[in-house]
Design an enzyme around this catalytic site. Structure first.
Site, PDB file in Angstrom:
ATOM      1  N   SER A 136       9.264   9.785  27.065  1.00 49.28           N
ATOM      2  CA  SER A 136      10.597   9.607  27.610  1.00 49.28           C
ATOM      3  C   SER A 136      10.886  10.596  28.733  1.00 49.28           C
ATOM      4  O   SER A 136      10.186  11.588  28.901  1.00 49.28           O
ATOM      5  CB  SER A 136      11.627   9.846  26.499  1.00 49.28           C
ATOM      6  OG  SER A 136      11.426   8.972  25.414  1.00 49.28           O
ATOM      7  N   SER A 161       9.685   4.464  25.713  1.00 48.61           N
ATOM      8  CA  SER A 161      10.321   5.479  26.553  1.00 48.61           C
ATOM      9  C   SER A 161      11.841   5.421  26.429  1.00 48.61           C
ATOM     10  O   SER A 161      12.422   4.347  26.359  1.00 48.61           O
ATOM     11  CB  SER A 161       9.919   5.223  28.007  1.00 48.61           C
ATOM     12  OG  SER A 161       9.639   6.420  28.677  1.00 48.61           O
ATOM     13  N   ASP A 208      14.475   6.513  28.773  1.00 52.88           N
ATOM     14  CA  ASP A 208      14.677   7.020  30.132  1.00 52.88           C
ATOM     15  C   ASP A 208      16.131   6.830  30.513  1.00 52.88           C
ATOM     16  O   ASP A 208      16.585   5.703  30.717  1.00 52.88           O
ATOM     17  CB  ASP A 208      13.761   6.274  31.101  1.00 52.88           C
ATOM     18  CG  ASP A 208      12.292   6.421  30.721  1.00 52.88           C
ATOM     19  OD1 ASP A 208      11.894   7.537  30.336  1.00 52.88           O
ATOM     20  OD2 ASP A 208      11.560   5.428  30.795  1.00 52.88           O
TER      21      ASP A 208
END
Lengths: 349, 349, 349, 349
Positions: free
Chosen positions: D227, D265, D267
């Site tokens: 991430s 992830s 993000d």
């Protein structure tokens, strides 16, 4: 007595046997009520979609944000992946971190989760700070875990209980409410169950009647604000996209009660299907799923609207006058007066 | 006679003088009705937020998508930039490209727009294919331009007119409807005006009364589907973010009438503020705007809910029985019967 | 010669046999180029996901909006229902209504669609108004239908062709570009194909090299603005939710070329799976689908990034210097100079 | 030495004096590093947009979700209201509730907040469970409060510090990184500052060079996931809508480093303007704001892309080899080798 027992009508679809979220097979609800001293008026309500290990067998889920002035956790991962991996916990605004942390405890310590290093707790809230010493943050992790472990199928307590202990709705005492709808077999035979934590304002309508107006209590006449958490469970096989659409219809059910989703409202709907699970680990690269077609979902939409409307009104009928923090009192809905208004209008069954 | 003249109540906020979208100063509406032969039952309704060159003086705007089974154009640019740069045009589903092209003509040929090479037309629609020979695409660019050029302030015709000529709502003849609310000075004194093109289903409620049930006509008992376009104008100074929130409340007003936003529904709300404009060109790098604070918007939310509910019911009261394509007939709402039901319930003023 | 033939590297995943969107089995592309007189520099590019009747056998699809200053039609229905029911057509900004109308013609007249009264055309665009007399709207329905009917599998022409005839990218002549990736069998063996219409600005990078800087041509040094349409096809079995995620990665591929998605950019990605179809009508209430699990999609994400980057650069290598409206000229990328820069850096294979 | 000092180039816009998020006037950063015993490798990084009471003077803000597999709190209220009312705290995944609770403490106890009953903490995270005993949840409220109270202007420590203590990026040791851009006066003279917590995978590119490929370390060759949290501050006067657009460009900067936003992830980009504040209470019904026009924001977009790219690479250059939980080791980026590759390619300044 619940409104339906007075003969008040909510839509046209029959209810499930309990008229509760627990009519959806496998769904359990646990509630812990904190009601002591002059100003502790809060609690925890937990909803568990299925009896297994939710982290290992995730439920398809979606979250719809009606008005986002709230502190719900877990939104983005549910949105991205389309699954729920913890029970849903409701509590008060400032106890969200405690409940979130408790869900981490709950998940890390479940057998089979020894290697889990990431989990996405879903915790919703409304603000009970009018009756409750919310700044005192009286909810502990133990309370949350208790709600989770004691969760059960069967009837669900409504009114001043769990996360609804200290809430206020349409200027009256709010609380927890629940209802369900069971579609006829020709429309799939599915059940939609709803549980709400009611803490919002507007111009109260019951069975269509302008009760708020008749009782002289409504937004902008009085200061009425706040939030509503709605949890929708169904055994219909929906994927995340259609669950999000279903969740949006619960928000339409809120509108049916006269809610206006005011600026200060945190109105969230969490919708979950119990029809299948998505395993955390799989030897397969694929999920093989059998989901309802788009053109089969409309009856479920109507069921979600009706059940949400009724669950909200149920919360008001069950709630009892309560005095709390700062000596504030929230009066219960004058049920006899309400029923009389509706009876006079010929709108009781 | 409009429902309010019968004494039917819609909420608690007073209307503007015309109870129409044109109560918002500067707003103009133009309608062209195509009703000829056995099966041409369609038309165009245009809403112009201000009398100037909209491309050069853009209006702050937002679009909320209630249910996205529809063909509205212009969504993404309004969402990205927060402004509207053409009038809003409503028509039937398959005539959207024609209307879009006409808005391009309209924009390119306006004085001052000689160098314009890009424009974002906003065109909404519902599907009038039950009464109208929709596959014939009878709307021409000339019809759209006529609606734009003839648009005017003052009373707005309702019912079987313009884009509502051939629509069907709750199983009855639908059409164009409009309503407005004017907040008391203490809440800002702003006007919210709504215009709707009604073509959807559910369980009709009027003034809260379960009319659809009483008349035995509702979704899943009968096949009722379809869409609703809602246009919300206000002179309150809102930016795009709060206009989107306002738009969402119009969708709550739809819920108040018993609409369920079924799978096949294209339910869109376009909300526009007339309080200020954003110039296309500016010597300045800045826009200087004075907008309502978040905590001042809730009364507008309630106004949008109420006005949308009333506009929808207005469309039903104004519409007249119509026969069209394939010999299909949509009966008008039995107004006298409806009023009688509400009168009996003691719910007329 | 395409950049890859010069030895320029784009990522680490192998291409399909044609390095084109048509490497995805069944995908067809049709292009009509309008290039006549001093200032007609435009065209149409159509992408057909499968050879059948798309309305009757809809493709799972999603649209990601990178920057929404554009006029793409069809967004909300794809978002709501998760399916595409027409071919995808790209053209210039002001010809979107014409192309939309042509897609309605195309759909209504297909055998089996005799009763269709509603269809959701997906048309994207960029603005070729620097080289093309865009206000003249030279694209006709016949051009669009020609692109649709002539669409074919096999190699795809790049550069000044179809919807890319008049576009400008990074200050050079842009156009149509395409590329593909084929995952190794261990990662599923799926193909991801991309087609782009390049018309945007930023600081050009090729194979990582700062070409825009070296050539002294980049945003805010020069006025570079505009849009990029990206179409992503894959034979991987993805549902709409994961297609939307895949679409977002194409936008990351645009970032890899130095694109900045400036204010005036209309950057849209349409992602479609060819692995299965959703029938318009079905005797079943269910769709039974076998889709890739969330944790299997990352290699496809990387493939979409790489293929989009390469497709954009391919469009620049293929485009040729063009003079058009107002005597404006867009020079082609100085390919030999670019290759020399990369060769000197030791970055050619 | 930071990459820029080696001569590595990142874009074309000059940096601020510190090349750090703290180049934006008034911004403070506080970091607490937990690095003890064999397996505690975690910490807290706090970013404070302005020195006042954030709850009383809220900052315009927006959050963009690149990939939502993460546990960031506070999203929906920022999205709904367009403001930030607490500092931003970054930590590890399972310590989010602790950090959230600490931000509640921080807010409730600030002078002037005695009556506050609702607050929306914004806490981001990445998962440092490879090097850190994340299940041990070693971060305490005291650590978070310490980071908040010790926050300061001036240089920001990078690498294995604060919330970056135990992170891994592109298979190398990641951490905290920061960078800034200062636009020339002709483009407004604004500063954009970025701070990142890097913990993700892909195919590492530095200054365009395919470092990941050259070093033989990239996604799907090795298992690289994770991430990235990105915080973007600017003194440009942007409202929430344009801050969201700015936030999205930081995600494009991540793409420039070769990040692929894999399935796992989380993000997120939090973008905040320091140019003005929105008071919690106001005698006025209005906010009067002077914001940059849409067509003035593109240079800021480019600045956010460049600064994010550089901040990520800065984090890798500053990080040092670290061994932690389970004896896992993350090697630092072989800086000399990287610089040599870029030098050989003639890409050092």
């Amino acid at each position: 007595k619940r409104p339906r027992e007075y003969g008040i009508r909510f839509g046209v679809i029959p209810t499930g046997p309990l008229n509760a979220i627990t009519d959806v097979p496998g769904v359990r609800v646990g509630q812990v009520t904190l009601l002591h001293g002059p100003n502790v008026r809060t609690g925890v309500t937990a909803v568990l979609p299925h009896p297994g290990n939710l982290f290992r067998q995730k439920s398809p889920a979606a979250i719809y944000i009606g008005n986002g002035f709230g502190k719900l956790t877990g939104y983005s991962q549910v949105e991205e992946l389309g699954t729920l991996e913890t029970p849903i916990v409701l509590t008060n605004t400032l106890s969200v971190p405690t409940a979130t942390d408790a869900l981490i405890d709950y998940t890390l310590t479940q057998p089979g989760n020894e290697e889990v290093r990431s989990v996405n707790p879903v915790v919703g809230e409304t603000n009970d700070g009018y009756l409750n010493d919310i700044r005192g943050r009286h909810v502990t992790k133990a309370h949350v875990l208790q709600a989770l472990w004691e969760a059960n199928t069967g009837p669900v307590q409504e009114g001043n209980v769990g996360a609804g202990t200290g809430t206020v709705c349409f200027g009256f005492k709010g609380g927890i409410g629940t209802a369900s709808r069971k579609l006829p077999g020709s429309l799939g035979g599915y059940t939609v169950g709803v549980l709400v934590q009611t803490n919002f304002g507007g111009v109260l309508q019951i069975g269509g009647m302008p009760i708020g107006v008749e009782l002289g209590k409504f937004s902008f006449k009085e200061k009425l604000d706040g939030s509503c958490m709605m949890v929708v469970l169904t055994d219909a096989p929906l994927d995340a996209r259609n669950l999000k659409r279903l969740a949006k219809r619960a928000f339409m059910g809120l509108a049916q009660t006269g809610g206006i989703a005011s600026n200060g409202s945190g109105d969230y709907v969490i919708a979950v299907s119990t029809a299948y699970q998505i395993p955390h680990d799989s030897a397969e690269a694929f999920d093989q799923v059998k989901v309802l077609r788009n053109d089969s979902v409309s009856p479920l939409f109507m069921a979600a609207i009706e059940a949400t409307e009724e669950a909200i009104i149920n919360s008001l009928f069950a709630a009892r006058t309560l005095t709390g923090d700062g000596g504030h009192t929230a009066e219960q809905l004058p049920v006899e007066k309400v029923v009389e208004i509706i009876r006079k209008a010929g709108q009781l069954k």
